[in-house]
Design an enzyme around this catalytic site. Structure first.
Site, PDB file in Angstrom:
ATOM      1  N   LEU A   1     -42.699  68.143 -22.691  1.00 41.23           N
ATOM      2  CA  LEU A   1     -42.665  66.720 -22.364  1.00 41.23           C
ATOM      3  C   LEU A   1     -42.626  66.551 -20.851  1.00 41.23           C
ATOM      4  O   LEU A   1     -42.006  67.353 -20.142  1.00 41.23           O
ATOM      5  CB  LEU A   1     -41.427  66.037 -22.972  1.00 41.23           C
ATOM      6  CG  LEU A   1     -41.317  65.979 -24.501  1.00 41.23           C
ATOM      7  CD1 LEU A   1     -40.029  65.280 -24.903  1.00 41.23           C
ATOM      8  CD2 LEU A   1     -42.522  65.289 -25.119  1.00 41.23           C
ATOM      9  N   ASP A   2     -43.286  65.490 -20.346  1.00 40.75           N
ATOM     10  CA  ASP A   2     -43.202  65.172 -18.921  1.00 40.75           C
ATOM     11  C   ASP A   2     -41.749  64.899 -18.533  1.00 40.75           C
ATOM     12  O   ASP A   2     -40.923  64.536 -19.381  1.00 40.75           O
ATOM     13  CB  ASP A   2     -44.043  63.938 -18.597  1.00 40.75           C
ATOM     14  CG  ASP A   2     -45.534  64.167 -18.805  1.00 40.75           C
ATOM     15  OD1 ASP A   2     -45.952  65.344 -18.803  1.00 40.75           O
ATOM     16  OD2 ASP A   2     -46.261  63.168 -18.967  1.00 40.75           O
ATOM     17  N   ARG A   3     -41.464  65.024 -17.252  1.00 41.90           N
ATOM     18  CA  ARG A   3     -40.106  64.844 -16.750  1.00 41.90           C
ATOM     19  C   ARG A   3     -39.483  63.523 -17.212  1.00 41.90           C
ATOM     20  O   ARG A   3     -38.323  63.483 -17.640  1.00 41.90           O
ATOM     21  CB  ARG A   3     -40.103  64.915 -15.215  1.00 41.90           C
ATOM     22  CG  ARG A   3     -38.746  64.595 -14.580  1.00 41.90           C
ATOM     23  CD  ARG A   3     -38.801  64.727 -13.059  1.00 41.90           C
ATOM     24  NE  ARG A   3     -37.569  64.245 -12.447  1.00 41.90           N
ATOM     25  CZ  ARG A   3     -36.455  64.942 -12.347  1.00 41.90           C
ATOM     26  NH1 ARG A   3     -36.402  66.175 -12.815  1.00 41.90           N
ATOM     27  NH2 ARG A   3     -35.373  64.432 -11.780  1.00 41.90           N
TER      28      ARG A   3
END
Length: 312
Positions: free
Chosen positions: A145-147
Protein backbone atom coordinates in the site's frame (compact mmCIF):
# COMPACT_ATOMS: atom_id res chain seq x y z
CA UNK A 1 -1.52 -34.21 -0.82
CA UNK A 2 -1.10 -33.27 2.82
CA UNK A 3 0.68 -30.11 4.03
CA UNK A 4 1.88 -29.82 7.58
CA UNK A 5 3.92 -26.96 9.00
CA UNK A 6 6.36 -27.87 11.70
CA UNK A 7 9.32 -26.61 13.67
CA UNK A 8 12.22 -28.94 14.38
CA UNK A 9 12.22 -30.13 17.98
CA UNK A 10 15.85 -29.05 18.35
CA UNK A 11 14.78 -25.40 17.97
CA UNK A 12 15.55 -25.36 14.26
CA UNK A 13 13.88 -22.15 13.13
CA UNK A 14 14.00 -23.07 9.45
CA UNK A 15 10.67 -23.26 7.65
CA UNK A 16 9.68 -26.87 6.92
CA UNK A 17 6.88 -28.36 4.85
CA UNK A 18 5.76 -31.99 4.92
CA UNK A 19 4.14 -33.77 1.98
CA UNK A 20 2.68 -37.28 1.67
CA UNK A 21 3.45 -38.91 -1.69
CA UNK A 22 0.38 -39.78 -3.76
CA UNK A 23 2.12 -41.35 -6.80
CA UNK A 24 4.26 -44.47 -6.87
CA UNK A 25 7.56 -44.43 -8.80
CA UNK A 26 7.76 -40.65 -9.19
CA UNK A 27 11.08 -38.81 -9.03
CA UNK A 28 11.42 -36.48 -6.07
CA UNK A 29 12.21 -33.67 -8.54
CA UNK A 30 8.87 -34.22 -10.29
CA UNK A 31 6.95 -34.27 -7.03
CA UNK A 32 8.58 -31.06 -5.89
CA UNK A 33 7.48 -29.41 -9.13
CA UNK A 34 3.90 -30.53 -8.53
CA UNK A 35 4.12 -29.15 -4.99
CA UNK A 36 5.16 -25.80 -6.53
CA UNK A 37 8.65 -25.70 -5.01
CA UNK A 38 10.49 -23.27 -7.30
CA UNK A 39 13.85 -23.94 -8.97
CA UNK A 40 15.25 -20.96 -7.06
CA UNK A 41 14.12 -22.55 -3.78
CA UNK A 42 15.71 -25.88 -4.71
CA UNK A 43 19.01 -24.13 -5.48
CA UNK A 44 18.85 -22.35 -2.11
CA UNK A 45 18.03 -25.62 -0.33
CA UNK A 46 21.04 -27.30 -1.94
CA UNK A 47 23.62 -24.58 -1.41
CA UNK A 48 22.40 -22.38 1.43
CA UNK A 49 21.54 -24.74 4.26
CA UNK A 50 18.26 -26.41 3.39
CA UNK A 51 17.38 -30.10 3.43
CA UNK A 52 15.30 -32.68 1.54
CA UNK A 53 14.37 -35.87 3.40
CA UNK A 54 12.21 -38.89 2.60
CA UNK A 55 11.00 -40.82 5.63
CA UNK A 56 13.61 -39.00 7.69
CA UNK A 57 16.56 -39.83 5.41
CA UNK A 58 18.29 -37.12 3.36
CA UNK A 59 17.76 -37.66 -0.37
CA UNK A 60 18.55 -35.85 -3.64
CA UNK A 61 16.03 -34.88 -6.32
CA UNK A 62 16.75 -38.06 -8.34
CA UNK A 63 15.37 -40.31 -5.60
CA UNK A 64 12.42 -42.48 -6.67
CA UNK A 65 9.43 -42.11 -4.38
CA UNK A 66 6.93 -44.70 -3.26
CA UNK A 67 3.25 -44.23 -2.46
CA UNK A 68 2.83 -42.97 1.12
CA UNK A 69 6.40 -41.72 1.55
CA UNK A 70 6.77 -38.69 3.81
CA UNK A 71 8.80 -35.92 2.19
CA UNK A 72 10.05 -33.01 4.27
CA UNK A 73 11.32 -29.85 2.58
CA UNK A 74 13.37 -27.65 4.91
CA UNK A 75 14.13 -24.21 3.50
CA UNK A 76 17.36 -22.42 4.44
CA UNK A 77 17.32 -19.50 6.89
CA UNK A 78 16.57 -16.17 5.24
CA UNK A 79 18.51 -12.96 5.60
CA UNK A 80 16.89 -9.56 5.48
CA UNK A 81 18.03 -7.17 2.76
CA UNK A 82 20.65 -4.54 3.49
CA UNK A 83 19.13 -1.32 4.76
CA UNK A 84 16.16 -3.06 6.35
CA UNK A 85 16.83 -2.54 10.04
CA UNK A 86 14.97 -4.51 12.67
CA UNK A 87 12.60 -2.33 14.68
CA UNK A 88 9.99 -3.04 17.30
CA UNK A 89 6.64 -1.30 17.30
CA UNK A 90 2.89 -1.75 17.08
CA UNK A 91 1.22 -3.82 14.35
CA UNK A 92 -2.56 -3.98 14.10
CA UNK A 93 -2.71 -7.69 13.27
CA UNK A 94 -5.93 -8.88 11.63
CA UNK A 95 -4.80 -12.44 10.86
CA UNK A 96 -1.67 -14.48 11.46
CA UNK A 97 -0.57 -18.09 11.12
CA UNK A 98 2.67 -19.91 10.29
CA UNK A 99 2.57 -18.76 6.67
CA UNK A 100 1.09 -15.27 6.38
CA UNK A 101 0.47 -12.09 8.31
CA UNK A 102 -2.29 -9.60 7.47
CA UNK A 103 -2.27 -6.23 9.18
CA UNK A 104 -4.45 -3.12 9.13
CA UNK A 105 -1.99 -0.43 8.03
CA UNK A 106 -2.51 3.13 9.25
CA UNK A 107 -2.13 6.11 6.96
CA UNK A 108 1.17 8.04 6.96
CA UNK A 109 3.32 4.90 7.29
CA UNK A 110 5.51 3.40 4.58
CA UNK A 111 5.08 -0.25 3.65
CA UNK A 112 8.83 -0.52 2.97
CA UNK A 113 11.68 1.92 3.77
CA UNK A 114 12.36 4.76 1.37
CA UNK A 115 15.07 7.38 1.04
CA UNK A 116 12.80 9.93 2.71
CA UNK A 117 11.58 7.48 5.39
CA UNK A 118 14.35 4.90 6.00
CA UNK A 119 12.89 3.74 9.33
CA UNK A 120 9.51 3.13 10.88
CA UNK A 121 8.07 1.21 7.93
CA UNK A 122 5.78 -1.80 8.21
CA UNK A 123 8.61 -3.99 6.89
CA UNK A 124 11.01 -2.77 9.61
CA UNK A 125 8.53 -3.55 12.37
CA UNK A 126 7.52 -6.88 10.84
CA UNK A 127 11.18 -7.93 10.96
CA UNK A 128 11.14 -7.15 14.67
CA UNK A 129 7.93 -9.14 15.05
CA UNK A 130 9.50 -12.12 13.29
CA UNK A 131 12.61 -11.83 15.45
CA UNK A 132 10.47 -12.04 18.59
CA UNK A 133 8.87 -15.19 17.18
CA UNK A 134 12.27 -16.74 16.47
CA UNK A 135 11.64 -16.91 12.71
CA UNK A 136 14.66 -17.13 10.42
CA UNK A 137 12.85 -14.98 7.88
CA UNK A 138 12.31 -11.49 6.53
CA UNK A 139 9.29 -9.43 5.47
CA UNK A 140 7.89 -10.45 2.07
CA UNK A 141 5.26 -7.91 1.04
CA UNK A 142 2.42 -9.52 -0.94
CA UNK A 143 0.10 -6.50 -1.35
CA UNK A 144 1.87 -3.18 -0.93
CA UNK A 145 0.00 0.00 0.00
CA UNK A 146 1.13 3.58 -0.65
CA UNK A 147 2.34 5.51 2.39
CA UNK A 148 -0.90 7.47 2.78
CA UNK A 149 -3.25 4.60 1.91
CA UNK A 150 -4.68 2.69 4.86
CA UNK A 151 -6.20 -0.76 5.26
CA UNK A 152 -5.42 -4.43 4.79
CA UNK A 153 -1.89 -5.42 3.81
CA UNK A 154 -0.67 -9.00 3.38
CA UNK A 155 2.85 -10.21 4.19
CA UNK A 156 4.32 -13.66 3.52
CA UNK A 157 6.42 -15.09 6.32
CA UNK A 158 8.72 -17.08 4.07
CA UNK A 159 10.13 -16.84 0.55
CA UNK A 160 8.27 -19.98 -0.54
CA UNK A 161 4.95 -18.54 0.66
CA UNK A 162 5.79 -15.34 -1.24
CA UNK A 163 6.37 -17.47 -4.33
CA UNK A 164 2.95 -19.13 -3.92
CA UNK A 165 1.13 -15.83 -3.40
CA UNK A 166 2.94 -14.41 -6.42
CA UNK A 167 1.55 -17.26 -8.52
CA UNK A 168 -1.91 -16.52 -7.11
CA UNK A 169 -1.60 -12.84 -8.00
CA UNK A 170 -0.54 -13.61 -11.55
CA UNK A 171 -3.54 -15.92 -11.86
CA UNK A 172 -5.76 -13.18 -10.38
CA UNK A 173 -6.70 -15.38 -7.45
CA UNK A 174 -6.17 -12.64 -4.87
CA UNK A 175 -9.00 -10.14 -4.59
CA UNK A 176 -8.75 -6.70 -2.99
CA UNK A 177 -11.48 -4.12 -2.62
CA UNK A 178 -10.93 -0.51 -1.69
CA UNK A 179 -13.19 2.35 -0.70
CA UNK A 180 -12.41 5.96 -1.54
CA UNK A 181 -13.85 9.46 -1.55
CA UNK A 182 -13.36 11.35 -4.79
CA UNK A 183 -14.05 14.85 -6.07
CA UNK A 184 -17.24 15.45 -8.05
CA UNK A 185 -20.36 13.40 -8.61
CA UNK A 186 -19.70 10.31 -10.72
CA UNK A 187 -22.66 9.90 -13.05
CA UNK A 188 -22.57 6.15 -13.70
CA UNK A 189 -23.46 3.90 -10.79
CA UNK A 190 -20.89 1.33 -11.93
CA UNK A 191 -18.22 1.19 -14.59
CA UNK A 192 -14.92 -0.40 -15.53
CA UNK A 193 -11.79 1.59 -16.22
CA UNK A 194 -9.47 -0.32 -18.54
CA UNK A 195 -6.59 1.99 -19.36
CA UNK A 196 -2.84 1.19 -19.47
CA UNK A 197 -0.60 2.83 -16.86
CA UNK A 198 3.05 3.79 -17.22
CA UNK A 199 5.62 6.05 -15.60
CA UNK A 200 5.22 9.75 -16.35
CA UNK A 201 8.23 10.90 -18.38
CA UNK A 202 8.69 14.09 -16.36
CA UNK A 203 8.56 12.41 -12.93
CA UNK A 204 10.22 9.56 -11.05
CA UNK A 205 7.13 9.18 -8.84
CA UNK A 206 4.02 9.87 -10.89
CA UNK A 207 2.25 7.44 -13.19
CA UNK A 208 -0.20 8.22 -15.96
CA UNK A 209 -2.49 6.56 -18.46
CA UNK A 210 -0.44 6.10 -21.65
CA UNK A 211 -0.59 3.93 -24.76
CA UNK A 212 2.65 2.09 -24.02
CA UNK A 213 1.79 1.48 -20.36
CA UNK A 214 0.92 -1.81 -18.67
CA UNK A 215 -2.60 -3.18 -18.83
CA UNK A 216 -4.66 -1.94 -15.86
CA UNK A 217 -8.27 -2.68 -14.93
CA UNK A 218 -10.31 -1.11 -12.10
CA UNK A 219 -14.04 -1.51 -11.43
CA UNK A 220 -15.81 1.45 -9.81
CA UNK A 221 -19.13 1.30 -7.94
CA UNK A 222 -20.82 4.38 -6.50
CA UNK A 223 -21.89 3.99 -2.87
CA UNK A 224 -23.01 7.56 -2.15
CA UNK A 225 -23.04 10.98 -3.78
CA UNK A 226 -22.87 13.88 -1.35
CA UNK A 227 -21.81 17.48 -0.80
CA UNK A 228 -19.23 18.66 1.71
CA UNK A 229 -18.72 22.40 2.25
CA UNK A 230 -20.50 23.10 -1.06
CA UNK A 231 -18.21 20.70 -2.95
CA UNK A 232 -19.71 17.59 -4.62
CA UNK A 233 -18.01 14.31 -3.73
CA UNK A 234 -18.62 10.61 -4.32
CA UNK A 235 -18.00 7.68 -2.02
CA UNK A 236 -16.96 4.68 -4.13
CA UNK A 237 -15.96 1.05 -3.89
CA UNK A 238 -13.13 -0.10 -6.16
CA UNK A 239 -12.18 -3.57 -7.28
CA UNK A 240 -8.64 -4.09 -8.50
CA UNK A 241 -8.11 -6.63 -11.27
CA UNK A 242 -4.45 -5.65 -11.71
CA UNK A 243 -1.97 -4.13 -9.28
CA UNK A 244 -0.14 -1.30 -11.02
CA UNK A 245 1.63 1.38 -9.01
CA UNK A 246 -0.84 4.13 -7.99
CA UNK A 247 -3.49 2.35 -10.10
CA UNK A 248 -6.60 3.61 -8.30
CA UNK A 249 -5.23 7.12 -7.94
CA UNK A 250 -4.27 7.32 -11.62
CA UNK A 251 -7.48 5.78 -12.92
CA UNK A 252 -9.74 8.03 -10.84
CA UNK A 253 -7.80 11.11 -11.90
CA UNK A 254 -8.05 9.92 -15.53
CA UNK A 255 -11.81 9.61 -15.04
CA UNK A 256 -11.89 13.25 -13.92
CA UNK A 257 -12.58 12.40 -10.28
CA UNK A 258 -9.28 12.48 -8.36
CA UNK A 259 -9.21 11.19 -4.80
CA UNK A 260 -9.91 13.77 -2.13
CA UNK A 261 -6.58 14.60 -0.48
CA UNK A 262 -4.49 13.26 -3.37
CA UNK A 263 -2.66 16.42 -4.36
CA UNK A 264 -0.22 14.43 -6.53
CA UNK A 265 -3.03 13.57 -8.94
CA UNK A 266 -5.26 16.62 -8.72
CA UNK A 267 -7.06 16.20 -5.40
CA UNK A 268 -7.40 18.82 -2.67
CA UNK A 269 -6.05 18.55 0.87
CA UNK A 270 -8.54 21.07 2.22
CA UNK A 271 -10.61 18.25 3.73
CA UNK A 272 -8.15 15.49 4.64
CA UNK A 273 -4.34 15.33 4.86
CA UNK A 274 -3.88 12.23 2.71
CA UNK A 275 -5.59 10.47 -0.19
CA UNK A 276 -8.95 9.18 1.03
CA UNK A 277 -8.29 5.55 0.14
CA UNK A 278 -8.64 2.43 2.29
CA UNK A 279 -8.30 -1.29 1.50
CA UNK A 280 -11.49 -2.71 3.03
CA UNK A 281 -11.31 -6.37 2.03
CA UNK A 282 -8.79 -9.05 1.12
CA UNK A 283 -9.65 -12.51 -0.20
CA UNK A 284 -7.58 -15.46 -1.34
CA UNK A 285 -7.22 -19.20 -0.97
CA UNK A 286 -4.67 -19.92 1.75
CA UNK A 287 -1.36 -20.74 -0.01
CA UNK A 288 -0.90 -23.99 1.93
CA UNK A 289 -4.33 -25.26 2.97
CA UNK A 290 -6.27 -23.82 0.01
CA UNK A 291 -9.00 -22.83 2.47
CA UNK A 292 -10.75 -19.51 1.67
CA UNK A 293 -9.43 -16.54 3.61
CA UNK A 294 -11.69 -13.50 3.73
CA UNK A 295 -10.77 -10.45 5.82
CA UNK A 296 -12.33 -7.02 6.18
CA UNK A 297 -11.38 -3.64 7.66
CA UNK A 298 -13.41 -0.64 8.71
CA UNK A 299 -12.68 2.79 7.22
CA UNK A 300 -10.26 5.00 9.11
CA UNK A 301 -11.76 7.73 11.28
CA UNK A 302 -10.62 10.55 8.98
CA UNK A 303 -12.65 9.13 6.07
CA UNK A 304 -15.63 8.36 8.33
CA UNK A 305 -15.58 11.97 9.50
CA UNK A 306 -15.88 13.23 5.92
CA UNK A 307 -18.89 11.00 5.35
CA UNK A 308 -20.56 12.00 8.61
CA UNK A 309 -20.12 15.70 7.90
CA UNK A 310 -21.59 15.37 4.41
CA UNK A 311 -25.05 16.13 3.13
CA UNK A 312 -26.84 14.38 0.26
Amino acid sequence: MNHLLQMNKMKDTRFTLRFIVQKDGQLLREALQEWRISKRALTAIKFEGGLLTVNGVERNVRYILQLGDCVEVTFPPEEKSEGLTIEHGHLNIVYEDEAILVIDKPAHQNTIPSREHPTGSIANIVCGHFQQQGLASTAHIVTRLDRDTSGLLCIAKHAHIHHLTGLAQRNREISRQYEAIVHGHIEQDSQSIIAPIGRKITSIIEREVCEDGQYAHTDVTVLKRFVLASEPMTYVRLQLHTGRTHQIRVHMSYLGHPLVGDDLYGGSRDYIDRQALHCVSFQMAHPLTNQPLQLTSMLNQDMLTLLKESSI
